[in-house]
Design an enzyme around this catalytic site. Structure first.
Site, PDB file in Angstrom:
ATOM      1  CD  GLU A   1      -2.887   3.746  -6.044  1.00 29.76           C
ATOM      2  OE1 GLU A   1      -3.703   2.941  -6.523  1.00 29.76           O
ATOM      3  OE2 GLU A   1      -1.915   3.405  -5.333  1.00 29.76           O
TER       4      GLU A   1
ATOM      5  NE  ARG B   1      -4.360  -1.111  -0.026  1.00 32.39           N
ATOM      6  CZ  ARG B   1      -4.582  -2.021  -0.962  1.00 32.39           C
ATOM      7  NH1 ARG B   1      -3.639  -2.289  -1.861  1.00 32.39           N
ATOM      8  NH2 ARG B   1      -5.719  -2.674  -1.014  1.00 32.39           N
TER       9      ARG B   1
ATOM     10  CG  HIS C   1      -2.936  -0.203  -7.554  1.00 30.44           C
ATOM     11  ND1 HIS C   1      -3.191   0.467  -6.396  1.00 30.44           N
ATOM     12  CD2 HIS C   1      -3.034  -1.522  -7.238  1.00 30.44           C
ATOM     13  CE1 HIS C   1      -3.432  -0.400  -5.420  1.00 30.44           C
ATOM     14  NE2 HIS C   1      -3.333  -1.612  -5.912  1.00 30.44           N
TER      15      HIS C   1
END
Length: 321
Positions: free
Chosen positions: A270, A241, A288
């Site tokens: 993000e 993460r 991602h």
């Protein structure tokens, strides 16, 4: 759980056709067509109007979202993804809402992405691809774009859960790498690996890979001290993460030559990626892509539906959080 008709379920993002087709057979279904995160108003409405909701990354079901409800109509958040730090699980449970996720389905795909980033970063693949596309490449020479030889090196894996172990196996059995790992609790694995402290790992590894879950316990686990301890040729890889890493500290380490390069699939804020990071040539930046393969996303979607179906049939959740 008794019911008189099909449960009303909201899917918060477009999903593969096979998943939607099955969901339509099971539920009174609504699919939210936007790929943007749900707004606060959308999340509150979802809790009030649906029996179950499939949230995913970016849908911030915080304590504040739940605070307006006693017992919302929604009784289950069946998360699409293994990470669920965007959901305040304790607040959900306090309001009678169960939470599930999709572990297992993401393991190999995420580990494969880690390997792609290791190789791309170490061998300067993204930088080389940009050079060819620019038209400025003048041909092969013996000292062109020399990178880090991966085979036989030492990899340090931060977090030895399912994904961390899958990465370690690929590194050891595929590339003959020595495996060091840091884990918050003692961990036994069925392949050669040594558990060490985070300081020992970062000081010895040629490649450092982060594979811990997100959440308050791991927020900024990787910061300036970690980067200062790394070897100057070492590469840093994050497929976990974004907020596990202090992004400002990473940028400073890269700009200052404290580490050799980085490969990132996730970012602290993000989808915003700092311009300073985007300008650095020795960084690989992916959008991602960790689980971005059709069969994997189908498997994740089917796990979501398995959790929803079990819940509405009054059975134990296959994947409770």
């Amino acid at each position: 759980m008794a019911r008189t008709g099909p449960p009303r379920v909201l899917i918060s993002r477009p999903l593969p056709e096979r998943v939607i087709a099955r969901a339509q057979d099971l539920f009174e279904l609504e699919v939210r067509e936007s790929n943007a995160p749900m707004t606060g108003a959308e999340m509150r409405s979802a809790l009030a109007l649906y029996d179950g909701v499939m949230p995913t990354l970016g849908d911030m079901f915080s304590a504040a979202i739940f605070a307006e409800f006693g017992r919302p109509r929604c009784r289950i958040l069946a998360n699409f993804g293994v990470g669920y730090n965007h959901i305040d699980v304790e607040s959900a449970k306090a309001h009678g809402v169960q939470v599930s996720n999709t572990p297992g389905a993401v393991t190999d795909a995420t580990a494969d992405t880690a390997m792609a980033l290791i190789l791309m970063s170490a061998r300067r693949a993204a930088e080389g691809e940009r050079l060819v596309r620019s038209g400025a490449w003048q041909g092969w020479n013996p000292t062109q774009m020399l990178g880090l030889h991966v085979t036989g090196k030492t990899v340090g894996i931060v977090g030895m859960g399912r994904i961390g172990q899958a990465i370690a196996r690929r590194c050891h059995f595929g590339f003959g790498m020595q495996v060091l790992f840091y884990n918050r609790s003692p961990k036994q694995v069925d392949f050669p690996a040594q558990q060490v402290s985070l300081t020992e790992l970062t000081g010895q590894a040629d490649i450092v890979v982060v594979a811990v879950p997100g959440g308050a316990e791991t927020y900024h686990l990787i910061g300036a001290e970690v980067f200062a301890a790394m070897q100057s040729h070492a590469h840093f890889i994050n497929i976990a993460r974004g907020d596990v890493v202090d992004e400002a500290a990473l940028i400073a380490a890269l700009q200052g030559g404290e580490i050799g390069g980085a490969g990132l699939d996730v970012y602290e804020h993000e989808p915003q990626v700092p311009e300073a990071l985007r300008k650095l040539e020795h960084v690989v930046l992916l959008p991602h892509l960790g689980t971005a393969a059709l069969e994997v996303r189908e498997a994740m979607g089917m796990m979501v539906l398995d959790n929803l179906e079990a819940f509405f049939d009054g059975k134990p959740l296959p994947n409770p959080v």
